[in-house]
Design a protein around this motif. Structure first.
Motif, PDB file in Angstrom:
ATOM      1  N   ARG A  67      77.878  10.572 -63.983  1.00  0.00           N
ATOM      2  CA  ARG A  67      79.226  10.616 -64.549  1.00  0.00           C
ATOM      3  C   ARG A  67      79.311   9.775 -65.821  1.00  0.00           C
ATOM      4  NH1 ARG A  67      83.902  11.996 -62.346  1.00  0.00           N
ATOM      5  NH2 ARG A  67      83.111  11.943 -60.226  1.00  0.00           N
ATOM      6  N   ALA A  68      79.782  10.416 -66.877  1.00  0.00           N
ATOM      7  CA  ALA A  68      79.999   9.690 -68.119  1.00  0.00           C
ATOM      8  C   ALA A  68      81.268   8.853 -67.977  1.00  0.00           C
ATOM      9  CB  ALA A  68      80.134  10.664 -69.288  1.00  0.00           C
ATOM     10  N   LYS A  69      81.187   7.607 -68.340  1.00  0.00           N
ATOM     11  CA  LYS A  69      82.352   6.725 -68.233  1.00  0.00           C
ATOM     12  C   LYS A  69      83.277   6.941 -69.427  1.00  0.00           C
ATOM     13  CE  LYS A  69      80.919   4.756 -64.470  1.00  0.00           C
ATOM     14  NZ  LYS A  69      81.625   4.931 -63.194  1.00  0.00           N
ATOM     15  N   VAL A  70      84.501   7.313 -69.135  1.00  0.00           N
ATOM     16  CA  VAL A  70      85.470   7.575 -70.187  1.00  0.00           C
ATOM     17  C   VAL A  70      86.690   6.697 -69.951  1.00  0.00           C
ATOM     18  CG1 VAL A  70      86.947   9.304 -71.261  1.00  0.00           C
ATOM     19  CG2 VAL A  70      84.691   9.950 -70.407  1.00  0.00           C
ATOM     20  N   GLN A  71      87.117   6.006 -70.978  1.00  0.00           N
ATOM     21  CA  GLN A  71      88.289   5.153 -70.874  1.00  0.00           C
ATOM     22  C   GLN A  71      89.549   6.013 -70.998  1.00  0.00           C
ATOM     23  OE1 GLN A  71      88.264   1.882 -70.187  1.00  0.00           O
ATOM     24  NE2 GLN A  71      86.043   1.953 -70.047  1.00  0.00           N
ATOM     25  N   LYS A  76      72.798  18.414 -68.863  1.00  0.00           N
ATOM     26  CA  LYS A  76      74.189  18.599 -69.252  1.00  0.00           C
ATOM     27  C   LYS A  76      75.000  19.083 -68.055  1.00  0.00           C
ATOM     28  CE  LYS A  76      76.926  20.894 -72.877  1.00  0.00           C
ATOM     29  NZ  LYS A  76      76.837  21.787 -74.056  1.00  0.00           N
ATOM     30  N   LYS A  77      76.191  18.530 -67.872  1.00  0.00           N
ATOM     31  CA  LYS A  77      77.024  18.921 -66.742  1.00  0.00           C
ATOM     32  C   LYS A  77      77.577  20.331 -66.921  1.00  0.00           C
ATOM     33  CE  LYS A  77      78.665  14.450 -65.080  1.00  0.00           C
ATOM     34  NZ  LYS A  77      79.864  13.645 -64.746  1.00  0.00           N
ATOM     35  N   ALA A  78      77.483  21.091 -65.827  1.00  0.00           N
ATOM     36  CA  ALA A  78      78.030  22.443 -65.793  1.00  0.00           C
ATOM     37  C   ALA A  78      78.962  22.575 -64.602  1.00  0.00           C
ATOM     38  CB  ALA A  78      76.906  23.469 -65.700  1.00  0.00           C
ATOM     39  N   GLU A 136      82.542  21.355 -69.700  1.00  0.00           N
ATOM     40  CA  GLU A 136      81.678  21.730 -68.575  1.00  0.00           C
ATOM     41  C   GLU A 136      81.834  23.200 -68.228  1.00  0.00           C
ATOM     42  OE1 GLU A 136      82.102  17.290 -66.484  1.00  0.00           O
ATOM     43  OE2 GLU A 136      83.288  19.008 -65.790  1.00  0.00           O
ATOM     44  N   SER A 137      83.044  23.703 -68.329  1.00  0.00           N
ATOM     45  CA  SER A 137      83.326  25.087 -67.957  1.00  0.00           C
ATOM     46  C   SER A 137      82.848  26.070 -69.012  1.00  0.00           C
ATOM     47  CB  SER A 137      84.820  25.238 -67.690  1.00  0.00           C
ATOM     48  OG  SER A 137      85.228  24.374 -66.648  1.00  0.00           O
ATOM     49  N   VAL A 138      82.986  25.713 -70.275  1.00  0.00           N
ATOM     50  CA  VAL A 138      82.469  26.562 -71.351  1.00  0.00           C
ATOM     51  C   VAL A 138      80.949  26.649 -71.252  1.00  0.00           C
ATOM     52  CG1 VAL A 138      82.111  26.677 -73.854  1.00  0.00           C
ATOM     53  CG2 VAL A 138      84.400  26.261 -72.938  1.00  0.00           C
ATOM     54  N   TYR A 139      80.315  25.532 -70.952  1.00  0.00           N
ATOM     55  CA  TYR A 139      78.859  25.528 -70.789  1.00  0.00           C
ATOM     56  C   TYR A 139      78.459  26.458 -69.648  1.00  0.00           C
ATOM     57  CZ  TYR A 139      74.129  23.623 -70.052  1.00  0.00           C
ATOM     58  OH  TYR A 139      72.771  23.471 -69.902  1.00  0.00           O
ATOM     59  N   SER A 140      79.181  26.413 -68.541  1.00  0.00           N
ATOM     60  CA  SER A 140      78.890  27.296 -67.418  1.00  0.00           C
ATOM     61  C   SER A 140      79.041  28.757 -67.808  1.00  0.00           C
ATOM     62  CB  SER A 140      79.825  26.989 -66.248  1.00  0.00           C
ATOM     63  OG  SER A 140      79.585  25.702 -65.736  1.00  0.00           O
TER      64      SER A 140
END
Length: 372
Positions: free
Chosen positions: A95-99, A274-276, A349-353
């Motif tokens: 998981r990428a940490k996003v503020q 890459k997350k999908a 993530e959804s566009v990549y999928s």
């Protein structure tokens, strides 16, 4: 909704309630009782065995089918691709940490899961899996799927694939985060942030592979959500009349998986670093009220598509959701509904999928063309 979680439950009961709660997220008011009535006899605990599934929450939710809920409706088997170095690297997603700035009182939790499923109760075809929510015997389903690919595209320039969105305004989380804002409706009329953007990615892959595609961008669920499927049916019929060469009709959605009041699930897998967002195919059967005389053809197509995706990108799909629902699948024998991720996933993530899915679908469809 509160009553659904107000008494102690075992794991299997909890997942059944979670499925219904998930369905409520996208269904119009008053439809829950009808949903419970339709599926009450098909809620088999064996399909939600937490030890076999790998997670007690591997539950497929149902998108809204407003008019079909409220108004009852009057080749050779595929082979598995051999494992080799060319297959993508599939690892547990990080998981990428996003503020994000979400006030604590509005902060919900996003649970990230691989929902590919591994229960022996799931029906297998090639590299894919199917969850049976009908009374059709498993052996009959297997026999239908084992008939293999049922569609053959022509070597023509005319459109043969129609992409559309019954619920075009469905959208995603803005960031990859462990939390979400519970005030979020996950709806947007901005076509750069909703299902149209996902459809664009799928469209590009098919066109790049030389397949004629029409991508309808009508927002059938705006300004009114009720009647969406009725309106999208008219859209499909108009294209089929204008372009009789269309053989494949795909309705692109996103799922909504809410396991508790402030907990949503994000189905995800990492492919090539890459997350999908994981995909789920929905295809319907007929219990005598659906009026889908050729549902077996849709099932064969669904199994072939999932097998192709899983050959190329293992774990990109969740088990096919096979149920007594219609979703305009009576209009062609190549009609499927695709859930691309959930409300917990990001648009990226959804566009990549959709890109990955598009590559596999294009390969399958091009392989179906007659050889010269």
């Amino acid at each position: 909704m509160i009553a659904a979680f107000s008494v102690p439950l075992d794991i299997s009961e909890l997942t059944e309630r979670a499925a219904l709660l998930s369905a409520m997220v996208n269904m119009p008011e008053g439809s829950l009782a009808l949903l419970e009535n339709r599926f009450s006899s098909h809620m088999d605990d064996a399909y939600y065995n937490s030890e076999n599934e790998g997670t007690a929450s591997d539950v497929s939710s149902l998108p809204g089918e407003d008019e079909h809920v409220s108004q009852p409706a009057p080749s050779s088997p595929a082979s598995s691709a051999p494992a080799d170095a060319s297959r993508p690297d599939i690892t547990a997603p990080s998981r990428a940490k996003v503020q994000t700035v979400i006030p604590e009182k509005y902060r919900g939790t996003i649970l990230q899961e691989n929902m590919a499923g591994n229960s022996p109760k799931l029906i297998k075809y090639g590299e894919g899996l199917l969850r049976n929510f009908t009374k059709v015997p498993d052996q009959d389903i297997s026999a239908i799927m084992n008939q293999g690919m049922n569609l053959q595209l022509e070597d023509i320039s005319e459109p043969q694939v129609l992409l559309f969105h019954t619920h075009a305004t469905e959208s995603y989380e803005p960031y990859d985060s462990e939390n979400y804002d519970i005030r979020n409706t996950w709806r947007s009329t901005d076509n750069t942030n909703n299902m149209i953007a996902v459809g664009n990615a799928l469209e590009k892959q098919l066109k790049d592979a030389g397949i004629g595609v029409i991508h309808d961008k009508t927002q059938h669920d705006y300004p009114s959500y009720n009647g969406s499927y009725e309106r999208s049916a008219k859209t499909i019929q108009s294209y089929l009349k204008k372009h009789p060469t269309i053989k494949v009709v795909i309705d692109v959605h996103r799922d909504a998986i809410q396991r508790d009041k402030n907990l949503v699930v994000k189905p995800v897998v990492e492919i090539n670093g890459k997350k999908a967002a994981q995909l789920m195919i929905i295809t319907g059967s007929d219990d005598g009220t659906m009026n889908i005389p050729k549902w077996k053809e849709n099932l064969r197509f669904a199994a072939s598509v999932q097998n192709a995706i899983e050959q190329d990108y293992p774990h990109l799909t969740r088990p096919i959701f096979f149920c007594y629902r219609k979703y305009n699948m009576d209009l062609t024998t190549g009609s499927l509904l695709f859930e691309v991720g959930s409300n917990g996933n990001t648009l990226e993530e959804s566009v990549y999928s959709a890109e990955l899915f598009g590559k596999s679908l294009a390969r399958l469809l091009n392989e179906s063309k007659p050889t010269k």
